[in-house]
Design an enzyme around this catalytic site. Structure first.
Site, PDB file in Angstrom:
ATOM      1  N   GLU A  16       0.803  -1.223   0.107  1.00  0.00           N
ATOM      2  CA  GLU A  16      -0.064  -0.191   0.043  1.00  0.00           C
ATOM      3  C   GLU A  16       0.873   1.353   0.254  1.00  0.00           C
ATOM      4  O   GLU A  16       2.122   1.113   0.473  1.00  0.00           O
ATOM      5  CB  GLU A  16      -0.829  -0.033   1.292  1.00  0.00           C
ATOM      6  CG  GLU A  16      -1.883   1.136   1.458  1.00  0.00           C
ATOM      7  CD  GLU A  16      -2.927   1.009   2.572  1.00  0.00           C
ATOM      8  OE1 GLU A  16      -2.771  -0.035   3.111  1.00  0.00           O
ATOM      9  OE2 GLU A  16      -3.844   1.739   2.564  1.00  0.00           O
ATOM     10  N   ASN A  20     -12.547  -1.156  -0.663  1.00  0.00           N
ATOM     11  CA  ASN A  20     -11.623  -1.685   0.339  1.00  0.00           C
ATOM     12  C   ASN A  20     -12.534  -1.478   1.422  1.00  0.00           C
ATOM     13  O   ASN A  20     -12.557  -0.339   1.953  1.00  0.00           O
ATOM     14  CB  ASN A  20     -10.143  -1.414   0.365  1.00  0.00           C
ATOM     15  CG  ASN A  20      -9.505  -1.605   1.740  1.00  0.00           C
ATOM     16  OD1 ASN A  20      -9.427  -2.933   1.834  1.00  0.00           O
ATOM     17  ND2 ASN A  20      -9.314  -0.708   2.400  1.00  0.00           N
ATOM     18  N   GLU A  21     -12.539  -2.235   2.606  1.00  0.00           N
ATOM     19  CA  GLU A  21     -13.046  -2.002   3.838  1.00  0.00           C
ATOM     20  C   GLU A  21     -14.165  -1.046   3.652  1.00  0.00           C
ATOM     21  O   GLU A  21     -14.257   0.020   4.510  1.00  0.00           O
ATOM     22  CB  GLU A  21     -12.135  -1.725   4.814  1.00  0.00           C
ATOM     23  CG  GLU A  21     -10.966  -2.848   5.204  1.00  0.00           C
ATOM     24  CD  GLU A  21      -9.973  -2.825   6.441  1.00  0.00           C
ATOM     25  OE1 GLU A  21     -10.175  -1.535   7.023  1.00  0.00           O
ATOM     26  OE2 GLU A  21      -9.423  -3.690   6.625  1.00  0.00           O
ATOM     27  N   TYR A  72      -6.766  -9.417  11.381  1.00  0.00           N
ATOM     28  CA  TYR A  72      -5.291  -9.147  11.843  1.00  0.00           C
ATOM     29  C   TYR A  72      -4.896  -9.661  13.001  1.00  0.00           C
ATOM     30  O   TYR A  72      -6.043  -9.636  14.054  1.00  0.00           O
ATOM     31  CB  TYR A  72      -4.915  -7.657  11.736  1.00  0.00           C
ATOM     32  CG  TYR A  72      -4.716  -6.929  10.527  1.00  0.00           C
ATOM     33  CD1 TYR A  72      -3.354  -6.796   9.910  1.00  0.00           C
ATOM     34  CD2 TYR A  72      -5.670  -6.209   9.950  1.00  0.00           C
ATOM     35  CE1 TYR A  72      -3.314  -6.206   8.502  1.00  0.00           C
ATOM     36  CE2 TYR A  72      -5.411  -5.535   8.665  1.00  0.00           C
ATOM     37  CZ  TYR A  72      -4.395  -5.734   8.116  1.00  0.00           C
ATOM     38  OH  TYR A  72      -3.974  -5.064   6.915  1.00  0.00           O
ATOM     39  N   GLU A 121      -6.179  -9.112   3.208  1.00  0.00           N
ATOM     40  CA  GLU A 121      -5.424  -8.571   4.569  1.00  0.00           C
ATOM     41  C   GLU A 121      -5.328  -9.416   5.677  1.00  0.00           C
ATOM     42  O   GLU A 121      -6.446  -9.758   6.443  1.00  0.00           O
ATOM     43  CB  GLU A 121      -5.955  -7.020   4.871  1.00  0.00           C
ATOM     44  CG  GLU A 121      -5.741  -6.104   3.750  1.00  0.00           C
ATOM     45  CD  GLU A 121      -6.041  -4.723   4.161  1.00  0.00           C
ATOM     46  OE1 GLU A 121      -5.906  -4.267   5.220  1.00  0.00           O
ATOM     47  OE2 GLU A 121      -6.589  -3.809   3.264  1.00  0.00           O
ATOM     48  N   GLN A 147       2.118  -6.343   5.218  1.00  0.00           N
ATOM     49  CA  GLN A 147       2.327  -5.753   3.855  1.00  0.00           C
ATOM     50  C   GLN A 147       3.758  -6.129   3.529  1.00  0.00           C
ATOM     51  O   GLN A 147       4.614  -6.170   4.459  1.00  0.00           O
ATOM     52  CB  GLN A 147       1.953  -4.389   3.888  1.00  0.00           C
ATOM     53  CG  GLN A 147       0.946  -3.782   4.162  1.00  0.00           C
ATOM     54  CD  GLN A 147       0.278  -2.509   3.722  1.00  0.00           C
ATOM     55  OE1 GLN A 147       1.017  -1.750   3.097  1.00  0.00           O
ATOM     56  NE2 GLN A 147      -0.786  -2.120   4.168  1.00  0.00           N
TER      57      GLN A 147
HETATM   58  O1  AHR Z   1      -2.982  -2.612   6.260  1.00  0.00           O
HETATM   59  C1  AHR Z   1      -3.185  -1.551   6.753  1.00  0.00           C
HETATM   60  C2  AHR Z   1      -4.652  -1.001   6.885  1.00  0.00           C
HETATM   61  O2  AHR Z   1      -5.455  -2.127   7.393  1.00  0.00           O
HETATM   62  C3  AHR Z   1      -5.254  -1.080   5.208  1.00  0.00           C
HETATM   63  O3  AHR Z   1      -5.077  -0.020   4.719  1.00  0.00           O
HETATM   64  C4  AHR Z   1      -6.779  -1.339   5.705  1.00  0.00           C
HETATM   65  O4  AHR Z   1      -7.259  -1.932   4.678  1.00  0.00           O
HETATM   66  C5  AHR Z   1      -6.776  -2.070   7.096  1.00  0.00           C
HETATM   67  O5  AHR Z   1      -7.765  -1.419   8.002  1.00  0.00           O
END
Ligand code: AHR
Length: 494
Positions: free
Chosen positions: A26, A173-174, A240, A297, A346
């Site tokens: 990103e 995205n999101e 995450y 992600e 990332q």
């Molecule tokens: O990876 C960091 C961020 O996490 C991304 O930009 C977003 O899609 C997510 O909340």
């Protein structure tokens, strides 16, 4: 108490899509700028502006697919600002990530060049949150149309005669959060509308990915599948691994307790439940599993390295991160029937990165080595396994499994088994039986460390790296394996 694993070498359960080993880069912190793109004039050795050391390291991983430009950045990105002569490109504020100036020097042409150099498929995420349908439609036309049209002609003027091949295209995205704070019904309708105009030009066929749920938002998945399944090829999921609380303190990447180790690995294993439950909803609307669950992600998210820009999400990477990667990739392999792609967050200098850079220096992280050790699972046939694992008891009366495993077989008949021992202190004796094939040769590699927070640094770049692994004995079709504490082991059996 003991651990046992049976690998059924004659029971192939389908291909492990190589795109499960995908990555995400990103416009965030030092991922794209400095980490990948240094520009042609840089003193850091580069090829057309892409730094050579990072390029070489990433090439070695056989990265199958790379997602770009975001993340949250995607829903604020206006692609037209990032094409044409670089010195004339608009400078903008990257409001999501540090409020820094984005000079747009890395745009569509540079990203496509990077993918070419890596041999990776591009996965582009379009802007729904703050972009128009026309803007998204024209981006697809710019990239993939071969004939005469305003966008295709503009691409040629900008130096690219042939259209690019573009398969993977994300529609936002999101969108439940940074991509517009939408409700699922509203996004489902927008998804249907935006994707209508993302056309297939010539023989370019888009694989369209709808923005999916956050963690356990099963309602989001239900609504998207109910309202928009026929219009999508993939539905994403973001999860995450955060040991602490996202807002109040995520936990340190390097300075953590034994309890935080347990919490982190327990939370990494939660991916299994998420895939099963989101998958069950998808099965209701898509019993043939045409639509891929795209976990675009995932990875660890800790507090930023003290003293660094909080908006840059720079964190160190230890053997704990390597185990999170190891168990997660095993879970993905074991769910290959629904998961068609995953992208760790990332690639460089951000979150659970493969490589870290400092000026002209670069180091490989423990997570990098896991991707290297697992890379032969890409497009191999998943094998049926039966795993019995001991449990690890945590101080707050929770338990989690000590051993994680997955196995695949290549076209040449070579079996790859990847194993993790999640325990911080205890080794894991494992009885491994290989049914359905006779084998003569076993080779092993191991990634481990003495300390739970062991890591590579710019001063000691090779503290953690894979070594030969020999702690196993063969007894006919059985292997007695001793997995050291906090280790990732790969065995190739032929
Ligand atoms: O990876 C960091 C961020 O996490 C991304 O930009 C977003 O899609 C997510 O909340």
């Amino acid at each position: 108490m003991s651990n046992s694993l049976v690998i059924n070498a004659d029971l192939k359960e389908g291909k492990i899509n190589k795109n499960i080993y995908g990555h995400f880069a990103e416009h965030l912190g030092r991922c794209i700028y400095e980490g990948i793109w240094v520009g042609e004039e840089s003193e850091i050795p580069n090829t057309n502006g892409i730094r050579n050391d990072v390029l070489q390291a990433l090439k070695n991983l056989n990265i199958p697919v790379l997602r770009w430009p975001g993340g949250c950045f995607a829903d604020e990105y206006h692609w037209k600002d990032g094409v044409g002569p670089r010195e004339k490109r608009k400078r903008m504020v990257n409001t999501h990530w540090g409020g820094v100036v984005e000079n747009n020097h890395f745009g569509t042409h540079e990203f496509m060049m990077l993918c070419d150099m890596l041999g990776a498929e591009p996965y582009i995420c379009g802007n729904v949150g703050s972009g128009t349908v026309q803007e998204m439609a024209e981006w697809v036309e710019y990239m993939t149309f071969d004939g005469e049209s305003p966008m295709a002609d503009w691409r040629r003027q900008n130096g690219r005669e042939e259209p690019w091949k573009l398969q993977f295209f994300g529609v936002g995205n999101e969108n439940w959060g940074c991509g517009g704070n939408m409700r699922p019904q509203y996004y489902a309708d927008l998804y249907r509308r935006y994707q209508t105009y993302a056309r297939d030009y010539g023989d370019n066929k888009l694989f369209k990915i709808a923005g999916g749920a956050n963690i356990d938002d099963y309602h989001w998945t239900e609504v998207l599948m109910r309202e928009a399944a026929p219009f999508m090829d993939g539905l994403s999921l973001h999860y995450y691994t955060i040991p602490g609380d996202f807002w109040k303190g995520k936990g340190s990447a390097v300075d953590f307790t034994a309890d935080e180790w347990d919490t982190t690995l327990r939370k990494a294993l939660y991916m299994e439940e998420l895939i099963t439950k989101h998958g069950t909803i998808m099965d209701k609307y898509d019993p043939d599993k045409r639509i891929g669950l795209i976990i675009d992600e995932w990875g660890t998210w800790f507090d930023v390295e003290p003293g660094t820009n909080p908006g840059y999400l720079f964190q160190q990477n230890t053997i704990r991160d390597a185990l999170v990667a190891g168990v997660t990739l095993n879970i993905f392999n074991n769910h290959q029937d629904r998961i068609q792609m995953a992208n760790i967050a990332q690639t460089v200098n951000v979150l659970q990165a493969m490589v870290l850079t400092e000026g002209a220096q670069m180091i490989l992280t423990p997570t990098y080595h896991v991707f290297d050790m697992y890379k032969k699972h890409q497009d191999a046939e998943k094998l049926s396994i039966n795993l019995n694992s001991d449990s690890i008891a945590t101080s707050d009366q929770q338990v989690y499994q000590q051993v994680s495993a997955s196995a695949s077989i290549s076209e040449e008949g070579e079996v790859l088994v990847t194993l993790c021992n999640l325990d911080q202190e205890k080794q894991a004796p494992l009885h491994l039986t290989v049914r359905g094939m006779s084998f003569a040769k076993v080779n092993g590699r191991i990634l481990t460390a003495n300390e739970p927070n062991a890591r590579n640094t710019f001063e000691q770049p090779d503290s953690i790296k894979p070594e030969e692994f020999t702690q196993f004995q063969q007894d006919e079709d059985m292997l007695h394996v001793d997995l050291p504490s906090k280790s990732i082991v790969s065995l190739t059996i032929k």
